[in-house]
Design a protein around this motif. Structure first.
Motif: not given
Length: 390
Positions: A228-229, A246, A257-259, A274, A279
């Motif tokens: 998810k990250k 990124s 998807i957060p980067t 994070i 991750t």
């Protein structure tokens, strides 16, 4: 089955531009290098007159991915050149020009631009001419018809370097445009050592062909983990690369998807918060033996932290230490006769990042060629008003 065959198997119309633009890079890098080789006398004369004879300050600039070209190229060029070398985004210069442009200091502004039409890029070109008394410029662009290219043709103190035609990416995200401009920026400062540099460029091209033919399946397995990250870590030049990869994943996944990116040593200072079981971490391993010690330390620490996160080392070497402390190793082939420094190995690492972003986008049901069909984010930035500066 090759990388492009895999894309064709997906029968996804919305990925064809991005996939082609990733796969064409080795051929375009050779073409970009040959352009520098062909024009080396003109480039050398310009650098001698405007850069080296004046010990001019060098500023790399661009917006978004184009800014990251300079962020990735500048660290090792600082070591090579006696000139002051900086990388400052056009988006910073436009809003605060006097923080970055020094009127009384001889300056060479090197602008990177895929289209050459971004409002901030054109404004930075004009602001530099307005504010710096002794100014020369180099425009490295993929679009011969862009505003920057047109301006350069009319200015005898500006050198225009055009990239291969196919590098003017039609997909949303910059892929071959980034790498061609990056290689050109490095190559123009290798003119006294062009023969040896050419061998290393060829090796980087061969490595990338291998990655595209043989390594892409490992990338697909990482995508299928559905983390998810995603975190990207690198040192110096490879920190700039971490920033670019990124952004690629963030763009092509349409923000689903957060980067995050950071330097290897900087990661411990808060950003490591994070990390959880969801991750995926990519660590770009340096070919500098001193720098690599710190990267291996971080891998050991992440291993000892436990949990279900996935740590991927992207490396040009393998050893027991790396194998023991990484969940996955993506390896660029080693060569017994030639060591590629981080500035060129970055091109090979870049392709791993681009492939992950592409396959992740497809897996998420996003169309990579146009991940923001609503127009919230555009291929060429819109809606920026440029104000007169006095």
């Amino acid at each position: 089955m090759s990388f492009m065959n895999e894309i064709e198997k997906e029968v996804l119309e919305g990925a064809k531009h991005t996939a082609r633009e990733i796969s064409q890079q080795p051929e375009l890098w050779q073409e970009a290098f040959e352009a520098v080789e062909t024009n080396k006398d003109v480039i050398k004369a310009f650098l001698r007159e405007h850069v080296f004879s004046k010990n001019a300050r060098i500023i790399f600039t661009g917006a978004g991915t184009s800014a990251y070209v300079g962020d990735t190229a500048s660290p090792l060029l600082r070591r090579k050149l006696s000139n002051q070398v900086e990388s400052v985004a056009t988006t910073d210069i436009v809003s605060n020009p006097l923080n970055y442009l020094k009127p009384d200091q001889p300056t060479v502004l090197i602008s990177f631009a895929r289209s050459g039409n971004s409002p901030e890029s054109v404004a930075t070109y004009d602001l530099a001419k307005q504010l710096v008394a002794d100014l020369s410029q180099i425009i490295i662009t993929c679009n011969p018809e862009g505003k920057l290219a047109e301006a350069a043709r009319q200015d005898e103190k500006t050198l225009l370097l055009l990239m291969p035609e196919e590098s003017n990416d039609q997909g949303f995200a910059m892929t071959s445009s980034f790498s061609c401009m990056y290689l050109t920026a490095l190559s123009i400062f290798q003119l006294d050592n062009l023969g040896e540099w050419k061998k290393k460029v060829q090796l980087a091209c061969d490595n990338t062909r291998y990655i595209l033919e043989s390594n892409y399946k490992e990338i697909i397995k990482l995508v299928q983990l559905e983390k998810k990250k995603v975190v990207y870590l690198g040192s110096s030049t490879l920190k700039g690369l971490a920033q670019e990869t990124s952004l690629k994943n963030l763009e092509l996944a349409s923000g689903k998807i957060p980067t995050f990116f950071e330097s290897v040593l900087g990661f411990r200072h808060g950003p490591k918060s994070i990390v959880d079981d969801e991750t995926l971490l990519f660590v770009f391993m340096s070919n500098d033996s001193y720098t690599r010690k710190y990267e291996l330390d971080l891998l050991r620490e992440l291993k000892n932290d436990g949990g279900a996160k996935t740590v991927v080392a992207i490396s040009n070497f393998t050893n027991d230490d790396l194998r023991a402390n990484s969940d996955v190793i993506l390896t660029v082939p080693e060569d017994d006769t030639t060591i590629i420094e981080d500035d060129l190995i970055a091109l090979n690492y870049l392709v791993f990042g681009q492939l992950f972003a592409l396959f992740n986008s497809i897996h998420l049901g996003v169309t990579p060629d146009n991940p923001s069909p609503s127009g919230i984010v555009n291929r060429v930035v819109k809606g920026v008003e440029i104000y007169n500066f006095s």
